[in-house]
Write a protein that holds these residues in place. Structure first.
Motif, short mmCIF file in Angstrom:
data_model
loop_
_atom_site.label_atom_id
_atom_site.label_comp_id
_atom_site.label_asym_id
_atom_site.label_seq_id
_atom_site.Cartn_x
_atom_site.Cartn_y
_atom_site.Cartn_z
N MET A 1 0.80 -1.05 -0.09
CA MET A 1 -0.17 0.09 -0.10
C MET A 1 0.88 1.26 0.04
O MET A 1 1.92 1.40 0.87
CB MET A 1 -0.94 0.01 1.13
N ALA A 2 0.69 2.27 -0.86
CA ALA A 2 1.20 3.40 -1.05
C ALA A 2 0.84 4.47 0.16
O ALA A 2 -0.18 4.40 0.67
CB ALA A 2 1.04 3.99 -2.27
N LEU A 3 1.74 5.25 0.69
CA LEU A 3 1.60 6.17 1.67
C LEU A 3 1.02 7.37 1.02
O LEU A 3 1.85 7.82 0.05
CB LEU A 3 2.73 6.68 2.44
N THR A 4 0.04 8.07 1.09
CA THR A 4 -0.38 9.08 0.47
C THR A 4 -0.61 10.42 1.50
O THR A 4 -1.13 10.12 2.68
CB THR A 4 -1.81 9.20 -0.35
N LEU A 5 -0.28 11.62 1.49
CA LEU A 5 -0.09 12.60 2.24
C LEU A 5 -0.89 13.63 1.52
O LEU A 5 -0.79 14.45 0.67
CB LEU A 5 1.28 13.06 2.58
N THR A 6 -2.27 14.04 2.04
CA THR A 6 -3.26 14.98 1.56
C THR A 6 -3.36 16.15 2.23
O THR A 6 -4.16 15.92 3.49
CB THR A 6 -4.53 14.31 1.27
N PRO A 7 -3.13 17.49 2.10
CA PRO A 7 -3.31 18.46 2.76
C PRO A 7 -4.87 18.75 2.82
O PRO A 7 -5.52 18.67 1.83
CB PRO A 7 -2.62 19.84 2.30
N ILE A 8 -5.27 19.28 3.94
CA ILE A 8 -6.51 19.52 4.23
C ILE A 8 -6.87 21.34 3.83
O ILE A 8 -6.37 22.10 4.33
CB ILE A 8 -7.25 19.52 5.54
N PRO A 9 -7.64 21.51 2.69
CA PRO A 9 -7.47 22.84 2.26
C PRO A 9 -8.62 23.70 3.08
O PRO A 9 -9.62 23.25 3.66
CB PRO A 9 -8.11 22.72 0.85
N GLY A 10 -8.38 24.99 3.08
CA GLY A 10 -9.15 26.17 3.69
C GLY A 10 -8.95 26.07 5.44
O GLY A 10 -9.93 26.48 5.77
N ILE A 11 -8.13 25.52 5.98
CA ILE A 11 -7.95 25.80 7.56
C ILE A 11 -7.84 27.18 7.56
O ILE A 11 -6.84 27.70 7.22
CB ILE A 11 -6.79 24.93 8.16
N PRO A 12 -8.61 27.78 8.61
CA PRO A 12 -8.62 29.27 8.79
C PRO A 12 -7.38 29.35 9.82
O PRO A 12 -6.73 28.61 10.02
CB PRO A 12 -9.77 29.78 9.13
N LEU A 13 -7.08 30.88 10.04
CA LEU A 13 -6.21 31.24 10.92
C LEU A 13 -6.93 30.76 12.27
O LEU A 13 -8.12 30.81 12.67
CB LEU A 13 -5.91 32.75 11.17
N ILE A 14 -6.05 30.16 13.12
CA ILE A 14 -6.60 29.57 14.32
C ILE A 14 -6.32 30.48 15.70
O ILE A 14 -5.34 31.21 15.95
CB ILE A 14 -6.09 28.16 14.97
N TYR A 15 -7.62 30.64 16.29
CA TYR A 15 -7.23 31.73 17.62
C TYR A 15 -7.54 30.82 18.90
O TYR A 15 -8.24 29.75 18.87
CB TYR A 15 -8.25 32.53 17.39
N PRO A 16 -7.33 31.33 20.21
CA PRO A 16 -7.57 30.69 21.60
C PRO A 16 -9.02 30.47 21.55
O PRO A 16 -9.82 30.97 21.37
CB PRO A 16 -7.18 31.81 22.56
N GLY A 17 -9.03 29.12 21.81
CA GLY A 17 -10.42 28.60 22.18
C GLY A 17 -11.10 27.94 20.92
O GLY A 17 -12.14 27.13 21.09
N ASP A 18 -10.43 27.89 19.78
CA ASP A 18 -11.05 27.29 18.48
C ASP A 18 -10.91 25.89 18.67
O ASP A 18 -10.12 25.22 19.26
CB ASP A 18 -10.04 27.85 17.13
N ASP A 19 -12.08 25.16 18.30
CA ASP A 19 -12.10 23.74 18.43
C ASP A 19 -11.52 23.11 17.10
O ASP A 19 -11.98 23.01 16.10
CB ASP A 19 -13.47 23.12 18.39
N LEU A 20 -10.15 22.62 17.24
CA LEU A 20 -9.45 22.12 16.19
C LEU A 20 -10.17 20.66 15.47
O LEU A 20 -10.27 20.52 14.20
CB LEU A 20 -8.01 21.73 16.32
N GLY A 21 -10.69 19.89 16.27
CA GLY A 21 -11.71 18.93 15.67
C GLY A 21 -12.70 19.21 14.81
O GLY A 21 -12.73 18.60 13.78
N GLU A 22 -13.27 20.01 15.28
CA GLU A 22 -14.68 20.60 14.69
C GLU A 22 -14.05 21.39 13.11
O GLU A 22 -14.78 21.03 12.09
CB GLU A 22 -15.32 21.74 15.32
N ILE A 23 -13.06 22.11 13.34
CA ILE A 23 -12.74 22.83 12.15
C ILE A 23 -12.13 21.74 11.12
O ILE A 23 -12.32 21.84 9.87
CB ILE A 23 -11.47 23.99 12.50
N ILE A 24 -11.23 20.73 11.51
CA ILE A 24 -10.72 19.71 10.66
C ILE A 24 -11.82 19.20 10.07
O ILE A 24 -12.02 18.94 8.77
CB ILE A 24 -9.61 18.97 11.21
N TYR A 25 -12.86 18.62 10.92
CA TYR A 25 -14.11 18.03 10.25
C TYR A 25 -15.02 18.69 9.26
O TYR A 25 -14.91 18.21 8.05
CB TYR A 25 -15.02 17.73 11.25
N LYS A 26 -15.08 19.87 9.67
CA LYS A 26 -15.96 20.79 8.75
C LYS A 26 -15.05 20.68 7.20
O LYS A 26 -15.62 20.89 6.05
CB LYS A 26 -15.99 22.18 9.22
#
Length: 255
Positions: A1-26
């Motif tokens: 199996m090949a290793l593939t690395l895919t960037p998640i586009p559109g990740i915004p600037l992150i600020y204190p208190g932001d929920d990274l899990g929610e942002i990555i999922y969205k």
């Protein structure tokens, strides 16, 4: 199996208190990407630290006598040196322009990983703001993993990485500082090689290898790709921690 690395586009600037899990999922759903069970989310330390409000204004720091002493030797701001000391167990090396320490989480790095690059602040005098590493990056990875597994309804690994220099070599390399749901080290001792001889000492720093590969895709400047989805990791997933990667001081020949 090949290793593939895919960037998640559109990740915004992150600020204190932001929920990274929610942002990555969205952003993953918006991009029509389809992660698979056993994939690994590789996340840049900076957005984790920002979400955890690890941003400090050095104007608020009062240097100790030791910080002034080291600042004179390293030609660094004594307030910055004081922050480094607070984040460290031991100072290992110091010279003009360089301060190498053992971070309180056990790994060796320059300046306790404290950085100013890509630290955005709307406050007055933005050059005074610096970013510390997460308090406990393994716990950070565990939290993000639990959130992503709950949202996607499948098992994952999470790897938090930073760019560190290396002894005897120039250039920084992506390095693990926290992880959950994957092995940090894979022990191949006892496995046969190509000719049937059993391996005697081979232990693979698999998390660091993945960190370095993902760092190439993330970039180091203005690429804005702080989250990478890795598919095809060639080793079986299990619970792991950063402690696996830290060589015991008794076995360290170079201290």
């Amino acid at each position: 199996m090949a290793l593939t690395l895919t960037p998640i586009p559109g990740i915004p600037l992150i600020y204190p208190g932001d929920d990274l899990g929610e942002i990555i999922y969205k952003k993953t759903i918006e991009s029509h990407l389809e992660p698979k069970p056993g994939d690994i989310w590789v996340i840049a330390q900076k957005i984790v630290s920002k979400s955890e409000n690890r941003i400090i204004n050095i104007q608020t720091i009062v240097p100790s006598a030791r910080a002034f002493e080291i600042a004179n030797k390293t030609l660094k701001d004594p307030r910055f040196v004081e922050l480094v000391l607070r984040e460290s167990k031991t100072v290992l090396r110091q010279k003009p322009g360089a301060l190498i320490v053992e971070h309180k989480n056990g790994f060796i790095c320059a300046n306790a990983g404290i950085d100013h690059s890509n630290v955005e602040s709307s406050q007055e005098n933005p050059e005074d703001w610096v970013l510390l590493l997460p308090e406990d990056a393994d716990k950070s990875a565990q939290y993000i993993r639990a959130k992503l597994e709950n949202l996607f309804k499948m098992p994952f690994g999470v790897l938090i990485i930073d760019s560190h220099g290396r002894a005897w070599r120039n250039g920084t390399v992506g390095t693990s500082i926290g992880l959950s749901g994957l092995p940090a080290v894979v022990d191949l001792r006892g496995k046969p090689d190509l000719f049937g001889f059993k391996l005697k000492i081979t232990q693979v720093g698999a998390a660091d290898e993945l960190a370095a590969a993902a760092s190439l895709v993330m970039g180091q400047a203005d690429e804005s790709q702080p989250v990478i989805l890795a598919s095809g990791f060639p080793y079986q997933l299990r619970e792991g921690s950063m402690k696996e990667l830290i060589r015991d001081e008794k076995e360290d020949l170079f201290r």
